[in-house]
Enzyme design. Structure first.
Site, PDB file in Angstrom:
ATOM      1  N   ASP A 198       0.870  -1.188   0.000  1.00 39.45           N
ATOM      2  CA  ASP A 198       0.000   0.000   0.000  1.00 39.45           C
ATOM      3  C   ASP A 198       0.907   1.239   0.000  1.00 39.45           C
ATOM      4  O   ASP A 198       2.136   1.120   0.124  1.00 39.45           O
ATOM      5  CB  ASP A 198      -0.851  -0.051   1.284  1.00 39.45           C
ATOM      6  CG  ASP A 198      -2.030   0.904   1.226  1.00 39.45           C
ATOM      7  OD1 ASP A 198      -2.227   1.580   0.201  1.00 39.45           O
ATOM      8  OD2 ASP A 198      -2.773   0.976   2.239  1.00 39.45           O
ATOM      9  N   GLU A 201       2.561   5.164  -3.867  1.00 43.51           N
ATOM     10  CA  GLU A 201       2.534   6.215  -4.913  1.00 43.51           C
ATOM     11  C   GLU A 201       3.854   6.963  -5.030  1.00 43.51           C
ATOM     12  O   GLU A 201       4.189   7.340  -6.146  1.00 43.51           O
ATOM     13  CB  GLU A 201       1.385   7.183  -4.620  1.00 43.51           C
ATOM     14  CG  GLU A 201       0.001   6.573  -4.716  1.00 43.51           C
ATOM     15  CD  GLU A 201      -0.365   5.690  -3.526  1.00 43.51           C
ATOM     16  OE1 GLU A 201       0.265   5.855  -2.468  1.00 43.51           O
ATOM     17  OE2 GLU A 201      -1.259   4.845  -3.665  1.00 43.51           O
ATOM     18  N   ASP A 224      -9.182   3.964  -1.426  1.00 42.12           N
ATOM     19  CA  ASP A 224     -10.048   4.254  -0.289  1.00 42.12           C
ATOM     20  C   ASP A 224     -11.372   4.869  -0.716  1.00 42.12           C
ATOM     21  O   ASP A 224     -11.567   6.082  -0.706  1.00 42.12           O
ATOM     22  CB  ASP A 224      -9.306   5.174   0.685  1.00 42.12           C
ATOM     23  CG  ASP A 224      -8.042   4.504   1.211  1.00 42.12           C
ATOM     24  OD1 ASP A 224      -7.937   3.269   1.070  1.00 42.12           O
ATOM     25  OD2 ASP A 224      -7.171   5.191   1.745  1.00 42.12           O
TER      26      ASP A 224
END
Lengths: 962, 568
Positions: free
Chosen positions: A535, A538, A615
Site C-alpha cells: 500500500d 505512490e 479508499d
C-alpha cells in the site's frame, strides 16, 4: 470530501498551464505553423526503423534545436515514435543549484514497462508512392498499415486500409521544451501564478503569428502548498496532440473515478474543465465523476468507432495531463458525405522525459489491447485463492481475532479464502515485525488458516520507520538504499510510523536487499500461506507536496523523482513479487505463484498481481462508480482489479452491503474491506435476510470459479479483459459504446448488471445483439436487441446467459476454493438462436508454476445442433514434463451434470443419451445415461439435465443427444 | 413421473461404495434415519415420498432427491441450501417438491467417542475434520490422497480425561456455587435485617421530627415578644465608621469586579481564538493518517464542543456590571451624606434604614446582585468567606431549634432513602437462588493484547492499556438477562459457553467512542470452577462481549457435561 486544495489544477502545474496556453494560442491563430520540421536529408530507414532529426526553430533567435527522431515498426503491427533532445542526451547542459540530477531526459521507462513485442518488423518498407514532403512506410499485417510522415511541420498520419486512423501533431501542439540556461533579467516585480488571465491576454496580444508568448514564471522553480520544487534542469515538458478522426469514444487513461467513455475536458455542460491527470497520488476521500488523478496511471488510450478500434500508449513516467475535445463534422468527405461524424482530439502533456508514443491500429478492441499487453506484459495467472473471496479489515486486532473470524466463517458456512492484516499487526508500524502483545503467535494463526487451505495477506509498505533499534532501518541507512533528497542525502518524510525513509526499488541493490527481507527466517511468523499487500506506494508521504515526494528527490542513478514518479509504485511491487519467490531454499524447487496487491500502478503492473481502487466510501455512488472503474482497468491491460466491498470509509446500510457483495462477486479481485473506525461488517454479522443473500452471492462466485479461472487464463495469454464492457464484446454496436454499468464475464456470454441504487427492484439491461438471453437462475428468456427489464429484488442479481455458450461450474459449496480441487463439474450448455454452443475450461493446480511445464487441462466444449452432440476437445499445447502427473491427479474428477438451457422440444420423452469416452487414445463403447427434460413454462426456457455422464474433465468424450 | 422412467435403466455406478463397511446402514446414515434405507430395491426420498429411486442411486455421488436424502454419505447434495444460489436446477428441481433438507448431516459413528453429524459440505473435501468426525469416516474417497486415520481412541480418551477433569471441576464448581448461594442468602438476610432496623429507625425519626417541629413553633412564639431585631451588635459604633467601612468595602468590591471582569473578557477572547483554531483543526486534519495523538485531540475537542457551553454572555448581566462599575455618585449614592454622621437619629435605626436611603436602582441591585457578586468572589477565592452561618435577624433559640429540626429531618430522609435502596435491592433480580448477589462488586482481571480488562460483577467493566495510561469505562451494569448462545459444544477444557440459554450481564453507557457509540459490554456467563474471563471480543466498534466462567451459573445449562456434542 476530497481536499481539492491539496492537489494541483492544470493552472497550478506550470508545465500544464504553459502547454494549454501554447495550444490555445496555436489553435486561435489562423496561420499557426508548428516550429518543428523533419530534415528529409536526415531520414534513414533500416530494418524496420526510421531515424532522422527533427529541428525546432526558436522564434526569437532563429536557433534550431536538434531533436533525434526514431520511428520503429514492430512485427505485431505496432508503430512507435520516439523523440529525444540531442543536447540533453549528450549531457551538454548545466544544472542549477549544484544538483547531482541526471542530465538526460528519462529514457528508462521502457526498462520497467516493456517486456515484449518489440521484435522489429521485417516486412515494413518505405513506399515510393509518398507524396512530396512526406515519407511513407508500409507495415503491419498484410501491409495494410501506413505511416505517412510529414516533414514540415513534422507530423505523422497512421492509416489502415488507406483510411486515416490516428494523427500526430495534426493541430501543431507538439512541444518539447528544450534546455536553456537561466537568464536573470533585471526583474520587474513578477507576480505569482494567479494572474493567469492577464498573462494569457498579453500573450495573445503581444505575440506575432509564429511566436508563442512563453510564460517563464514556472520554468525555474515552482511552489505549491508550502513546498518548492527547485527544478535544476529548468523547463523540459513534452506535449503532443493526437487525433482520432471519426472516433467518438475514447477509453482508458486509467485510473480515474468517472465514466468508461472519457469526457471532454475543456468545459461545457456535463464536461470537465480540467484535463485528465496522471500523477499517482494518495487522494483522501476521492470524488466521483472527476478527471482528478488517483493512485495509479496507465497512459494507454483506445478510440472506438463502429467496427474499428485504434489506440495509443504514451510511455512517460512523469506527471501527465490529457485534454480531450470532440468535434462534429457534418459531412465526412471520406464517408461520402453520409451523416455526421465525431472526431476526438487529445492533447498529451508530460512534465519531463522522452516523447515516446506507440500507435495501435486494431481493428478490433482485442487487437489493440492484445498489442498493448504484448508490450507491457499479460496479467499474471494468479493462484486460484487470489480470485476467490478475501476478507479484510483495518484491522483484525489480534491473532485470536483472526482465528475467531476464521472459525465464524466456517460456522456460518460462508466460503472465504484469504484473511488480511492491515498496518496494526506490526510493532509500532515497523514492517517485518509483529506486535508481541496482539500477535504473540502468528505462526499458530497461519497454521490454523492453512488447515483449510486459507491464506493470510499482510501489509508491507515502502516507508521504513526512522527509529533506533530497528534492524531494517539500520540496514537501509548503512547500505544507503533509501531515496535521496535534492541534496543527495537520505530523504526523510512522514507516514504511518511518523518519521520514515523510503526504499528505492529503482536501485538493483535496493531490490536485492528487499528480496531478502521476506525470507521465512527473516520475516519470522510468516510461512508459505502468507502473501503481501503493498500500500502507500505512490508513494504516499503525509507531509510531502500533494501527499507524495518532492519532485527534485533523487533515485538510483540520480534520476529525479519527477522523471520516475508514476513508475515508482510498480518498482516496489516488482521487488516484492521477486521476494516472494525467494523466501526459502526448499521452496526454490517448487514455487507457488506470488500474490501481491498494489494500490499504485503503471503500465506493466498487471504482470505482478492485483490492484484495488483505494479508499472508497460506503455510499451508493461509490458502488456505482466501481463498475466503470473496473471496466476501465480491464480494457487497460490490468484486469485483476477490485474495489473495497462495502466501501472503505463509513458504515454501509445492510442493503448497501448486500448489493455490494452482489456486485463484488463480479469483481475480478473480490475483497471486503473497512476503515478502522467503522463497525464490524463480516458477512455473518449482517443478520437475516442479509447474511443469507450475501452467502448466496459468495457461493455464486465460488461455483463459477472454473469460469473465472479460465477467464484469468485467457487474460494471462492475451491481455483480454476479465469483465468486458459492451463495446469490447460488440464493437459494431454504436449504441452500446457508452455503456459502462453492465458487463460480460470472460468469453462466456454471462452478462451481469448489479444493482447499484438504493431501493431499486428492477434493472434495465441492454442486449446488443439478436440473440436469446436467459436468466441465470430461473431461465427466463429474453430476446435482443434492445433493453429488457429484469426483476431485481434484494435477493436477486440481474444476471443473464447469452445463447451460444457453455459454462463450467462447480456446484458443491466448500469452505475454501482449495477444498474444491477434486470436486466434479457441472456444464451449463446455453442454446441460442443458432442452436450451437461452445465454451472452454482451463484448469491447473491453482498454485504452482507446473502449468508452464504442461501441468494443466485445457478443453473446448462444443455442442453442434447439426449432430446433436456435445463434445470435449483438447486445447492443450504439446504435453510437457508435468502433463501426465497432473492428468493422473485429476483422473477421478468428472462431469457430474450437464444442464442444457433452451433444450429442443424434440428431446421430450427421450429419457437417455449416449456417452462415449476417449481412453488411452481409443473411443470407448457408448453407454447410456438418463436425460431429464423439462418443458418451458411461463417465460422460462425448456431445460434438460444429463444425469451424471461420469466423463473425465481432462479427457475427450462425446454425448450424443440424437 | 420422469424418475419412474429412469428406474428402468440399471445403473453402472459402483454402489459397493454405498454402504459403509461395518454396518447395515448406508454410509453417513445415523440409527435415527436407518429405517428409510431398509428396502433392498428402492429408496423413497424422505421428504418427497412420491419420488422413488433404485437403491443403487443411494450414495452414488449424484443428487437425485430434492431433499438430499439419497446422498447421506457424499457431498453431492451439499448445495441444497438456502445459502446457495437459488437456481431452477436443484436436484431434480420439480416444482413443488420439498427441498427442506431431510438429513442433519453426515453421520460419524466415532466409535470410542461420541457420534456426531458433519455438514455435507465437508464430506470428501480432502480435510480430516477430526473435531466432529474423529473416525475420519467422512474422507472415505481419499480425494487428493488424503488419509484420515481413525483417531477416536486417542481423541475419545483425551476427551474423557479432560471431561473427567471437567466433571470433577464442575463438582467443585457445584460446591462453590453452593457456597455462593449461601453467601448470597446471608447477604440477603443482612439486607432484610437492615430493612427491619431501618423501619424502627424511621419510626423513631418521625417521632423526633414531630417533636422538634413542635419545639420550633414554641420557640418562635416565645421569641416574638422579644427584641425585634435579633443579634444587634452590642457595641454599635458610629454610623460614620460604618459608612466608611461600607464605602471602603464597596470600593474594594468595585475594583475587584473590574479586575475580574477584565480578566474574564481576556480569557473569553482567548477561548474564542483557541476554539476557532481547534474547529479549523478538526475540519482540516486528515483522519486517514491515523495519528493517535491527533485523533485523541480531535475526539476530546468533539466531546468538549458537544458539552453544555454554560450560559451565553448575558448582555443584561454586563449592563449591571457597567452600572456597578460607575462611581457611586452616578448611581445616586453619595457617601459624604452619611459620613458626616447624623445625630438626629439613632445610628442603629439609620443603619437599619440604610437601604431605604439608597436610590431605587441601586437598592434593587444591591439586594440581589451584591450578594451574588460576593458569592462569586468568594467562590473564585478573591474574598474570604467571613459570614457566619446563622441567618440574619433570627434569635439564637429559633435558629438552634431549626437546626435541630433539619438535622433530624435529614437523618430521617437518609433512613428512608436507605430503606428504598434496600427494598429495591431485594426486588432486583440476582439470578437463580439470588446467587449473583454474592458476586456483586467482586472483580476479576484479565490481560488480553494491549489491555488489561477488569470485570466487576453488577458494577462496571473497564479496559486499561498495559503500556500505562488511564482506564476506560466499557459500560456500567444495567441489567441481567438470559440470551441464546451458539458456540457449538463446550470444549474439553470446559472454557466455553457451549450452546443454549445463558445468563448475561449487560453493561452500557461507558465512555463514548470516537466515531462510534458509547462503549458497552455484554458479559456472558458459563460454568467454571473459578471466576475467570475466557475471551474478550470487540464485536463491533466499542461493543464488547466477554465470555466469563463463574461457579455462580453452574447447575444451570453449563452443568450438562456432554451438552452440545450431539448438536450440530
Amino acid at each position: 470530501m476530497v481536499k481539492h486544495e491539496n492537489f494541483k489544477t492544470c493552472a497550478q502545474s506550470g508545465f500544464c498551464k504553459r502547454n494549454r496556453a501554447y495550444g490555445d494560442t496555436a489553435l486561435s491563430s489562423s496561420n499557426w505553423a508548428a516550429p518543428y520540421s523533419l530534415d528529409p536529408a536526415s531520414v534513414k530507414f533500416e530494418k524496420g526503423i526510421l531515424t532522422g532529426t527533427v529541428s525546432k526553430t526558436i522564434a526569437n533567435t532563429g536557433e534550431a534545436v536538434r531533436l533525434p527522431l526514431t520511428v520503429a515498426f514492430y512485427e505485431s503491427g505496432t508503430a512507435r515514435v520516439t523523440i529525444d533532445e540531442e543536447r540533453r542526451q549528450k549531457g551538454e547542459i548545466e544544472l542549477r543549484h549544484n544538483s547531482k540530477a541526471k542530465k538526460q531526459r528519462y529514457n528508462e521507462a521502457e526498462k520497467w514497462a516493456i517486456v515484449g513485442g518489440t521484435t522489429v518488423s521485417t516486412g515494413a518498407a518505405t513506399s515510393k508512392a509518398a507524396e512530396k514532403g512526406t515519407t511513407k512506410i508500409v507495415y503491419g499485417p498484410a501491409s495494410k498499415f501506413e505511416a505517412v510522415i510529414r516533414h514540415t511541420p513534422f507530423g505523422v498520419e497512421f492509416k489502415r486500409d488507406g483510411e486515416t486512423q490516428v494523427k500526430l501533431n495534426d493541430r501543431g501542439l507538439l512541444n518539447m521544451e528544450h534546455w536553456r540556461p537561466k537568464v536573470d533579467k533585471p526583474a520587474p516585480e513578477k507576480k505569482e501564478g494567479e494572474e493567469e488571465k492577464k498573462e494569457g491576454e498579453e500573450a495573445v496580444v503581444v505575440e506575432s503569428d509564429k511566436e508563442i508568448a512563453e510564460d517563464d514564471g514556472t520554468w525555474w522553480d515552482e511552489s505549491f502548498g508550502g513546498n518548492t520544487d527547485s527544478k535544476p534542469r529548468g523547463p523540459e515538458a513534452v506535449a503532443l496532440d493526437i487525433e482520432f478522426p471519426g472516433y467518438e469514444h475514447v477509453y482508458g487513461a486509467a485510473e480515474h473515478a468517472g465514466p468508461l467513455s472519457l469526457k471532454e475536458t475543456r468545459g461545457g455542460d456535463g464536461k470537465y474543465s480540467e484535463p485528465y491527470r496522471l500523477y499517482n497520488s494518495d487522494v483522501f476521500e476521492y470524488e466521483m465523476d472527476s478527471p482528478m488523478t488517483l493512485y495509479g496511471a496507465i497512459p494507454f488510450m483506445q478510440a472506438q468507432k463502429k467496427d474499428s478500434t485504434v489506440g495509443v500508449f504514451w510511455l512517460n513516467a512523469a506527471e501527465t495531463w490529457i485534454d480531450i475535445t470532440k468535434t462534429t463534422t457534418s459531412a465526412n468527405p471520406l464517408s461520402f458525405g453520409i451523416g455526421s461524424s465525431v472526431t476526438t482530439q487529445t492533447h498529451w502533456i508530460s512534465e519531463a522525459g522522452l516523447l515516446d508514443v506507440f500507435v495501435f491500429l486494431g481493428p478490433k478492441p482485442q487487437d489493440v489491447i492484445g498489442a498493448y499487453t504484448e508490450l507491457t506484459g499479460y496479467t499474471q495467472l494468479p493462484q486460484q485463492f487470489a480470485i476467490a473471496y478475501h476478507q479484510c479489515r483495518w484491522n483484525y486486532v489480534t491473532d485470536e481475532d483472526v482465528r475467531d473470524v476464521d472459525r465464524k466463517f466456517d460456522k456460518h458456512r460462508i466460503p472465504y479464502d484469504v484473511i488480511w492484516l492491515d498496518i496494526e499487526y506490526t510493532e509500532g508500524k515497523k514492517y517485518f515485525t509483529w506486535d508481541p502483545m496482539t500477535f504473540p503467535d502468528p505462526l499458530g494463526m497461519n497454521k490454523q488458516l492453512d488447515e483449510h487451505e486459507r491464506k493470510l495477506v499482510a501489509i508491507i509498505d515502502p516507508h521504513i520507520k526512522n527509529k533506533g533499534n530497528y534492524p531494517i532501518v539500520e540496514e537501509l541507512k548503512s547500505k544507503d538504499l533509501a531515496v535521496h533528497n535534492k541534496d543527495d542525502n537520505i530523504y526523510e518524510g512522514w507516514c504511518w510510523p511518523g518519521s520514515s525513509y523510503w526504499i528505492d526499488c529503482f536501485s538493483p541493490k535496493g531490490r536485492e536487499w528487499w528480496k531478502g527481507l521476506f525470507r521465512y527466517d527473516k520475516f519470522r511468523g510468516t510461512m508459505k500461506n502468507v502473501f503481501i499487500w503493498n500500500d502507500m506506494n505512490e508513494p504516499s508521504v503525509f507531509n510531502g507536496p500533494e501527499t507524495t515526494m518532492p519532485k527534485d528527490n533523487l533515485h538510483h542513478d540520480h534520476w529525479e523523482h519527477r522523471d520516475v514518479h508514476n513508475i515508482n509504485g510498480m518498482t516496489l511491487v516488482n521487488a516484492t513479487f521477486d521476494a516472494l519467490l525467494a523466501r526459502d531454499k526448499v521452496e526454490d524447487k517448487h514455487h507457488v505463484r506470488p500474490f501481491v496487491l498494489t494500490r499504485s500502478f503503471y503500465s506493466g503492473s498487471q504482470r505482478l498481481g492485483a490492484m484495488w481502487t483505494g479508499d472508497n466510501q460506503a455510499a451508493w455512488p461509490h458502488l456505482e462508480a466501481s463498475i466503470p472503474m473496473l471496466l476501465s482497468m480491464g480494457v487497460s491491460g490490468f484486469p485483476f482489479a477490485g474495489a473495497d466491498v462495502g466501501g472503505f470509509f463509513g458504515n454501509p446500510s445492510k442493503e448497501l452491503l448486500t448489493r455490494w457483495y452482489q456486485a463484488g462477486a463480479f469483481y475480478p479481485f473480490f475483497r471486503g474491506h473497512a476503515h478502522i473506525d467503522t463497525r464490524r461488517r463480516e458477512p455473518y454479522l449482517a443478520g437475516e435476510p442479509y447474511t443469507q443473500i450475501i452467502t448466496q452471492a459468495l457461493r455464486l462466485r465460488y461455483a463459477l470459479l472454473p469460469a473465472w479461472y479460465t477467464a484469468f487464463h485467457e487474460a494471462s495469454v492475451s491481455g483480454a479483459p476479465i469483465i468486458r464492457p459492451n463495446y469490447y464484446v460488440h464493437p459494431g454496436d454504436e449504441k452500446g459504446f457508452g455503456i459502462d454499468d453492465q458487463f460480460y464475464l470472460g468469453s462466456y456470454g454471462l452478462l451481469a448488471k448489479p444493482v447499484t441504487k438504493e431501493g431499486q427492484e428492477g434493472q434495465d439491461i441492454y442486449l446488443a445483439d439478436k440473440e436469446k438471453y436467459y436468466d441465470y437462475f430461473d431461465f427466463w428468456t429474453y430476446e435482443g436487441p434492445g433493453t429488457v427489464n429484469v426483476a431485481a429484488p434484494l435477493d436477486t442479481i440481474p444476471f443473464l446467459m447469452q445463447g451460444g455458450h457453455i459454462i463450467p461450474r462447480r456446484d458443491r459449496p466448500r469452505r475454501s476454493s482449495g477444498l474444491m480441487r477434486y470436486d466434479p463439474f457441472t456444464l451449463v450448455v446455453v442454446l441460442g438462436n443458432s442452436g450451437d454452443a461452445e465454451g472452454t475450461l482451463y484448469l491447473d493446480d491453482g498454485e504452482s508454476f507446473d502449468f508452464q511445464e504442461g501441468g494443466y487441462i485445457h478443453r473446448r466444449f462444443s455442442y453442434a445442433s447439426s449432430t446433436s452432440t456435445l463434445m470435449s476437445e483438447d486445447l492443450a499445447a504439446a504435453a510437457g514434463k508435468k502433463t501426465k502427473e497432473y492428468l493422473k491427479q485429476m483422473e477421478k474428477v468428472r462431469v457430474e451434470k450437464v444442464i442444457i438451457v433452451g433444450a429442443p422440444a424434440a428431446w421430450k420423452g427421450k429419457g437417455e443419451v449416449e456417452v462415449s469416452e476417449e481412453q488411452s487414445g481409443k473411443i470407448s463403447a457408448a453407454r447410456k445415461v438418463s436425460l431429464d427434460w423439462h418443458d418451458k413454462e411461463d417465460g422460462k426456457a425448456a431445460w434438460a439435465v444429463v444425469r451424471d455422464p461420469g466423463v473425465q474433465i481432462g479427457s475427450g468424450w462425446k454425448i450424443a443427444f440424437a | 413421473m420422469k424418475v419412474a422412467v429412469a428406474l428402468i435403466y440399471l445403473e453402472y455406478a459402483a454402489h459397493s461404495l454405498a454402504a459403509s463397511p461395518d454396518s447395515g446402514r448406508p454410509r453417513g446414515v445415523s440409527p435415527d434415519f436407518a429405517k428409510f434405507y431398509k428396502d433392498a430395491a428402492t429408496f423413497t426420498c424422505i421428504s418427497n415420498p412420491s419420488l422413488s429411486l433404485p437403491i443403487a442411486r443411494v450414495n452414488d455421488d449424484y443428487c437425485d432427491c430434492p431433499d438430499g436424502s439419497d446422498e447421506p454419505g457424499t457431498a453431492a447434495c451439499a448445495h441444497l441450501s438456502p445459502l446457495s444460489p437459488q437456481t431452477t436446477v436443484n436436484g431434480v428441481g420439480a416444482a413443488g417438491s420439498n427441498t427442506t433438507l431431510a438429513l442433519p448431516g453426515f453421520y460419524c459413528k466415532n466409535k470410542g467417542h461420541a457420534a456426531s453429524y458433519l455438514p455435507f459440505t465437508r464430506v470428501n473435501d480432502g480435510i480430516c475434520d477430526y473435531e466432529l468426525c474423529c473416525d475420519g469416516s467422512e474422507e472415505w474417497e481419499s480425494v487428493g490422497g488424503v488419509k484420515c486415520e481413525d483417531r477416536c481412541q486417542q481423541i475419545g480418551k483425551e476427551w474423557r480425561r479432560l471431561d473427567e477433569q471437567r466433571q470433577k471441576s464442575l463438582g467443585n464448581a457445584g460446591k462453590k456455587r453452593k457456597e455462593l448461594v449461601a453467601e448470597a442468602q446471608r447477604l440477603r438476610k443482612e439486607v432484610e435485617d437492615r430493612i427491619q432496623t431501618l423501619g424502627t429507625q424511621i419510626e423513631g425519626g418521625e417521632r423526633k421530627v414531630g417533636q422538634l417541629e413542635q419545639e420550633l413553633v414554641e420557640v418562635e412564639r416565645r421569641e416574638k415578644g422579644r427584641v425585634v431585631r435579633g443579634s444587634v451588635p452590642k457595641k454599635a459604633g458610629k454610623l460614620g465608621i460604618v459608612v466608611g467601612l461600607a464605602k471602603q468595602r464597596t470600593e474594594e468590591l468595585k475594583e475587584a469586579l473590574l479586575r475580574v471582569r477584565g480578566e474574564r473578557d481576556a480569557s473569553a477572547t482567548r477561548l474564542v481564538e483557541v476554539e476557532a483554531i481547534l474547529a479549523t483543526f478538526k475540519e482540516e486534519y486528515n483522519p486517514n493518517f491515523n495519528d493517535e495523538g491527533v485523533k485523541r485531540a480531535v475526539r476530546a475537542w468533539e466531546d468538549y464542543a458537544a458539552r453544555d457551553k454554560g450560559a451565553e454572555a448575558d448582555a443584561a448581566h454586563d449592563r449591571d456590571l457597567d452600572a456597578l462599575s460607575q462611581s457611586d455618585k452616578q448611581n445616586g449614592l453619595d457617601w459624604e451624606e452619611y459620613e458626616g454622621g447624623d445625630d438626629d437619629e439613632s445610628e442603629t435605626d439609620v443603619l437599619y434604614a440604610f437601604e431605604a436611603y439608597l436610590p431605587p436602582s441601586v437598592r434593587t441591585w444591591l439586594d440581589a446582585k451584591l450578594r451574588s457578586l460576593r458569592i462569586t468572589l468568594i467562590e473564585s477565592g478573591i474574598l474570604a468567606d467571613t459570614s457566619s452561618s446563622s441567618s440574619e435577624g433570627e434569635s439564637k433559640a429559633v435558629s438552634d431549634a431549626k437546626t435541630r429540626l433539619s438535622t433530624a429531618q435529614k437523618d430521617l430522609d437518609g433512613h428512608r432513602k436507605d430503606l428504598t435502596t434496600h427494598q429495591e435491592d431485594l426486588d432486583k433480580p440476582f439470578g437463580p437462588d439470588d446467587v449473583f448477589r454474592a458476586l456483586k462488586d467482586t472483580c476479576i482481571s484479565h490481560p488480553a493484547g494491549e489491555y488489561t480488562y477488569d470485570l466487576c460483577f453488577l458494577s462496571k467493566t473497564t479496559q486499561k492499556p498495559k503500556k500505562g495510561g488511564g482506564s476506560t469505562n466499557m459500560g456500567n451494569y444495567v441489567s441481567l438477562e438470559q440470551i441464546w448462545v451458539d458456540e457449538g459444544a463446550v470444549p474439553a477444557d470446559g472454557k466455553g459457553l457451549g450452546t443454549g440459554l445463558r445468563w448475561a450481564m449487560k453493561y452500557e453507557h461507558g465512555q463514548h467512542c470516537w466515531n462510534g457509540p458509547d462503549r458497552s459490554t455484554m458479559v456472558v456467563l458459563g460454568c467454571a470452577e473459578e471466576g475467570e474471563v475466557w475471551r474478550i471480543v470487540e464485536e463491533e466498534k466499542c461493543v464488547y462481549r466477554m465470555e466469563v466462567g463463574t461457579p455462580a451459573v453452574c447447575g444451570e445449562a453449563g452443568l450438562k457435561g456432554k451438552g452440545g456434542r450431539d448438536e450440530l
